[in-house]
Design a protein around this motif. Sequence first.
Motif, PDB file in Angstrom:
ATOM      1  N   TYR A   1      -7.664   3.899   2.933  1.00 20.79           N
ATOM      2  CA  TYR A   1      -6.319   4.255   3.386  1.00 20.79           C
ATOM      3  C   TYR A   1      -5.421   4.590   2.192  1.00 20.79           C
TER       4      TYR A   1
ATOM      5  N   TRP B   1       0.597   0.852  -2.383  1.00 28.10           N
ATOM      6  CA  TRP B   1       0.193  -0.423  -2.972  1.00 28.10           C
ATOM      7  C   TRP B   1       0.129  -1.526  -1.928  1.00 28.10           C
ATOM      8  N   TRP B   2       1.143  -1.597  -1.049  1.00 28.34           N
ATOM      9  CA  TRP B   2       1.223  -2.700  -0.105  1.00 28.34           C
ATOM     10  C   TRP B   2       0.167  -2.580   0.990  1.00 28.34           C
ATOM     11  N   ASN B   3       0.026  -1.391   1.554  1.00 18.95           N
ATOM     12  CA  ASN B   3      -0.890  -1.217   2.684  1.00 18.95           C
ATOM     13  C   ASN B   3      -2.325  -0.946   2.261  1.00 18.95           C
TER      14      ASN B   3
ATOM     15  N   ASP C   1       1.351   6.686  11.500  1.00 15.70           N
ATOM     16  CA  ASP C   1       2.075   5.478  11.111  1.00 15.70           C
ATOM     17  C   ASP C   1       3.536   5.832  10.835  1.00 15.70           C
TER      18      ASP C   1
ATOM     19  N   TYR D   1       4.376   1.856  -0.719  1.00 16.49           N
ATOM     20  CA  TYR D   1       3.648   1.893   0.552  1.00 16.49           C
ATOM     21  C   TYR D   1       2.140   1.897   0.319  1.00 16.49           C
TER      22      TYR D   1
ATOM     23  N   ARG E   1      -3.062  -4.114  -1.684  1.00 15.94           N
ATOM     24  CA  ARG E   1      -2.906  -5.527  -1.386  1.00 15.94           C
ATOM     25  C   ARG E   1      -3.708  -5.937  -0.165  1.00 15.94           C
ATOM     26  N   ASN E   2      -3.759  -5.089   0.828  1.00 13.65           N
ATOM     27  CA  ASN E   2      -4.557  -5.391   2.020  1.00 13.65           C
ATOM     28  C   ASN E   2      -6.018  -4.971   1.875  1.00 13.65           C
ATOM     29  N   GLN E   3      -6.382  -4.443   0.696  1.00 11.99           N
ATOM     30  CA  GLN E   3      -7.756  -4.043   0.367  1.00 11.99           C
ATOM     31  C   GLN E   3      -8.290  -2.972   1.311  1.00 11.99           C
ATOM     32  N   ASP E   4      -7.394  -2.128   1.806  1.00 13.41           N
ATOM     33  CA  ASP E   4      -7.800  -0.967   2.599  1.00 13.41           C
ATOM     34  C   ASP E   4      -7.823   0.229   1.645  1.00 13.41           C
TER      35      ASP E   4
END
Length: 359
Positions: free
Chosen positions: A325, A314-316, A123, A312, A319-322
Amino acid sequence: MSHNTVPRSAAEAETPAKTPAASGDGAGAGSRFRSRFRLRSRSGDRKRSGSKLSLRLRFRRDRTLLLMVLPAVLLILVFNYIPILGNVVAFQEYDPYLSENGFVAIFQSPWVGFEEFERIFADSAFWHAVQNTFVLFFLQLVLFFPVPILLALLINSVVRPRVRAVAQAVMYLPHFFSWVLVVTVFMQIFGGAGVIAQTLRRHGYEGFDLMTNPEIFKYLVTAETIWKDAGWGIIVFLAALSSVSHDLYEAAAMDGAGRWRRMWHITLPALRPVIALLLVLRVGDALTVGFEQLLLQRQAVGVDASDVLDTYVWWNGIRNQDFSYAAAAGLIKGVVGLALVLTANKVAHLMGEQGVYKK
């Protein structure tokens, strides 16, 4: 010859010989000394050979201190060490909805090995966040780290205790502000509707908005950090300066050393071990440059300027519940941080300082 006269040899023959027991203090004291020596040697051997006894004695001696430290140890254990076991989800395709209990879902999630790590390394946004993190770290290391040292030297040179106490209180105060308040204060000063921009417009100049400028955002973040935490950071340095004997300064002054000479040869060497220790800790915290501070300003300056590792993750991840990851990214951050601490501590040892731990 008188009848009361007795030959010397006969008188000595009639006198009974003194035995060691009847001789009094000499031999008795020697025997008591030998017995005490045997008892001490036996007790010393017992302490050296019996580790349980020595441990019990040490516990009895330090039980008050251990009871005082116990709550802090429990907090660290519960909130720092037990959550380490949750890193196992970095090697799984974790789904918390597989069970009503998220902990039980860990045992029901399938294993994927290093698949999440491969996703992270592929990524480009991850490497951009790493770049922003290290840029902010080096800026704060160069611009922020020396400020508490300079402030401590400045306060330590103040003669009047009342003025020194007021200066310390004023410098400490911003540390207790939340990041929401700190960002708001900077926005009211450097924002498009701030005091500086409005004053320039009144005098016919064009205003500016530093709070939405991505190019200078890293310097703005560093200035916010300095204003908030620099005063709090001088506490350790002031404690180190208070342990320096005033006799050294008086002797140096009598030898003709000026203020700068005394600072260079007495004050700074006294601060050197503390500076080395805090520098090692700061390097270990290099990948943590502020989460809430950057998240609050993320929308104003954009993702490219404000995205660091914490935001990064927190957001990916969150928040996206991954969650797998996010756990993999957090594990990478922890391993790199540990490597930085060990490297910085080794450098401190090479410089003759103790660092975080001894050799």
